[in-house]
Design an enzyme around this catalytic site. Structure first.
Site, PDB file in Angstrom:
ATOM      1  N   LYS A 128       0.770  -1.136   0.047  1.00 63.76           N
ATOM      2  CA  LYS A 128      -0.068   0.075   0.122  1.00 63.76           C
ATOM      3  C   LYS A 128       0.978   1.312   0.113  1.00 63.76           C
ATOM      4  CE  LYS A 128      -3.710   2.372   2.591  1.00 63.76           C
ATOM      5  NZ  LYS A 128      -4.619   2.018   3.584  1.00 63.76           N
TER       6      LYS A 128
ATOM      7  N   LYS B 168      -2.211  -1.467  -3.840  1.00 64.63           N
ATOM      8  CA  LYS B 168      -3.184  -0.360  -3.914  1.00 64.63           C
ATOM      9  C   LYS B 168      -2.270   0.958  -3.798  1.00 64.63           C
ATOM     10  CE  LYS B 168      -6.104   1.937  -0.600  1.00 64.63           C
ATOM     11  NZ  LYS B 168      -6.475   1.966   1.034  1.00 64.63           N
TER      12      LYS B 168
ATOM     13  N   TYR C 156     -15.372   1.123  -6.547  1.00 64.89           N
ATOM     14  CA  TYR C 156     -16.512   1.922  -6.275  1.00 64.89           C
ATOM     15  C   TYR C 156     -17.459   1.737  -7.452  1.00 64.89           C
ATOM     16  CZ  TYR C 156     -13.988   3.535  -2.417  1.00 64.89           C
ATOM     17  OH  TYR C 156     -12.887   3.500  -1.542  1.00 64.89           O
TER      18      TYR C 156
ATOM     19  N   ARG D 130     -10.806  10.080   2.198  1.00 60.60           N
ATOM     20  CA  ARG D 130     -10.822  10.456   3.614  1.00 60.60           C
ATOM     21  C   ARG D 130     -11.657  11.689   3.734  1.00 60.60           C
ATOM     22  NH1 ARG D 130      -4.139  11.012   3.307  1.00 60.60           N
ATOM     23  NH2 ARG D 130      -3.680   8.593   3.194  1.00 60.60           N
TER      24      ARG D 130
ATOM     25  N   SER E  78     -10.233   5.689  -4.370  1.00 63.25           N
ATOM     26  CA  SER E  78     -11.383   6.909  -4.499  1.00 63.25           C
ATOM     27  C   SER E  78     -10.898   7.764  -5.398  1.00 63.25           C
ATOM     28  CB  SER E  78     -11.409   7.375  -2.954  1.00 63.25           C
ATOM     29  OG  SER E  78     -10.260   7.903  -2.508  1.00 63.25           O
TER      30      SER E  78
ATOM     31  N   GLU F  97       7.554  -6.793   1.199  1.00 65.47           N
ATOM     32  CA  GLU F  97       6.112  -6.787   1.977  1.00 65.47           C
ATOM     33  C   GLU F  97       5.677  -8.139   1.868  1.00 65.47           C
ATOM     34  OE1 GLU F  97       4.831  -4.964   4.291  1.00 65.47           O
ATOM     35  OE2 GLU F  97       5.948  -2.957   4.106  1.00 65.47           O
TER      36      GLU F  97
ATOM     37  N   LYS G   6       1.496  10.190   5.828  1.00 62.29           N
ATOM     38  CA  LYS G   6       1.500   8.563   6.307  1.00 62.29           C
ATOM     39  C   LYS G   6       2.748   7.817   5.749  1.00 62.29           C
ATOM     40  CE  LYS G   6      -3.545   8.011   6.961  1.00 62.29           C
ATOM     41  NZ  LYS G   6      -4.637   6.913   6.581  1.00 62.29           N
TER      42      LYS G   6
END
Ligand code: PBG
Length: 327
Positions: free
Chosen positions: A197, A250, A315, A207, A276, A235, A219
């Site tokens: 990610k 992602k 979505y 958000r 998003s 990872e 982040k």
């Protein structure tokens, strides 16, 4: 006059029948996961930066899921918008058995036992500073956070979640959650890890939807640097060793090379999250008449599948399922 060409790739595109024979990649509603935003209010609240998406009441969530299931979409990922008054520096609401997410899980499994209910494990919707982990003196603590994620995961499992999906990017959380689930008898609950990610700019509309933007900083000390590809393999190796069942990349669209890299380096199913911001871009262009929504959305999903994703969080799951059915 004709050119003396031994190879003419256009012959395999000359008619619909031949094109169907030659097609390499398929996309269908069985590949989709529909993310659902839920909130404790009495009415749905449209998300301004994601036209067509709303924060749903639990009743609307059930109606949305019912509609989606009729269209062939059977997997749902629940994201809660938590009222400011319930957010704390310790994020305690994240493992409240009477909280919004456990209530939503129970409602979904009661109404649609055959659906797949996925839940997000991370502290950001619950944490007053908007970070995925516990904050101390401006730092995001790793090991202390993992303890809390374990409690959150157990809370979701007890409510009946089918799949738990840690999106926080703390080190060691997959193994810790797997161990805790197994020791409580939740051996059938799957772990879908947000394995690769990135610290992406494409999460902003999400958000907005959850009112979960970090109150300070960014982040980048836990999510990955978008410049890095090899690190994805580290990872992946770690999450495989710790017991992940499905690994996610992602965002999806700007990271198709990473989806392919992960696909080529694991035998696990690979998920991709069309986030998003990817939704917002396509939607904005469609609303302005700059892109044909149906064709551009289906092309984006096909690209993600072609790169190697087995399943796609999107979505667009419902409209895409309808368009695919219409042919
Ligand atoms: C929370 C989480 C995020 C998304 C999924 N889970 C946001 C973030 O990490 O800041 C993003 C989804 C999207 O943008 O559609 N940890």
């Amino acid at each position: 006059m004709s050119l003396d060409l031994p190879i003419r790739p256009r012959r395999n595109r000359k008619s619909a029948v031949v094109r169907d024979f030659a097609r390499e990649t398929f996309v269908g509603p069985e590949h989709f996961v529909l993310p659902l935003f839920i909130h404790p209010g009495k009415e749905d609240q449209p998300v301004a930066s994601m036209p067509g998406c709303s924060r749903l009441t639990l009743d609307s969530m059930l109606r949305e899921a019912e509609g989606a299931m009729k269209e062939g979409v059977r997997a749902f990922d629940l994201f809660p918008a938590i009222p400011e008054s319930q957010k704390t520096p310790g994020a305690q609401e994240a493992w409240n058995p009477e909280g919004l997410v456990p209530a939503a899980i129970r409602a979904m499994k009661r109404e649609f036992p055959e659906s797949l209910v996925i839940t997000d494990v991370a502290l950001d919707p619950y944490n007053s500073d908007g970070h995925d982990g516990l904050v101390q003196d401006g730092k995001i603590l790793n090991d202390e956070t993992v303890q809390l994620l374990v409690m959150q995961a157990l809370c979701h499992a007890e409510a009946g979640a089918d799949v738990i999906s840690p999106s926080d990017m703390m080190d060691g959380r997959i193994g810790a959650i797997r161990g805790a689930l197994d020791s409580r008898g939740f051996t059938d609950v799957s772990l879908l890890s947000y394995c690769v990610k990135y610290a992406s700019s494409f999460y902003n509309p999400f958000r907005d939807a959850l009112d979960s933007a970090p109150k300070f900083g960014d982040k980048k000390t836990y999510q990955m640097d978008p410049a890095n590809a090899r690190e994805a393999l580290r990872e992946l190796e770690q999450d495989e060793l710790e017991g992940a069942d499905i690994v996610m990349v992602k965002p999806a669209g700007p990271f198709l090379d990473i989806i392919k890299l992960v696909r080529e380096n694991t035998v696990l199913p690979v998920a991709a999250y069309q986030v998003s911001g990817e939704y917002a871009m396509l939607k904005a262009a469609a609303i302005n008449g700059w892109l044909d929504e149906r064709r551009s959305v289906l092309e984006s999903l096909l690209g993600i599948r072609r790169a190697g994703a087995d399943l796609i969080f999107t979505y667009f799951a419902r409209p895409a399922a309808r368009w695919l059915k219409e042919g």
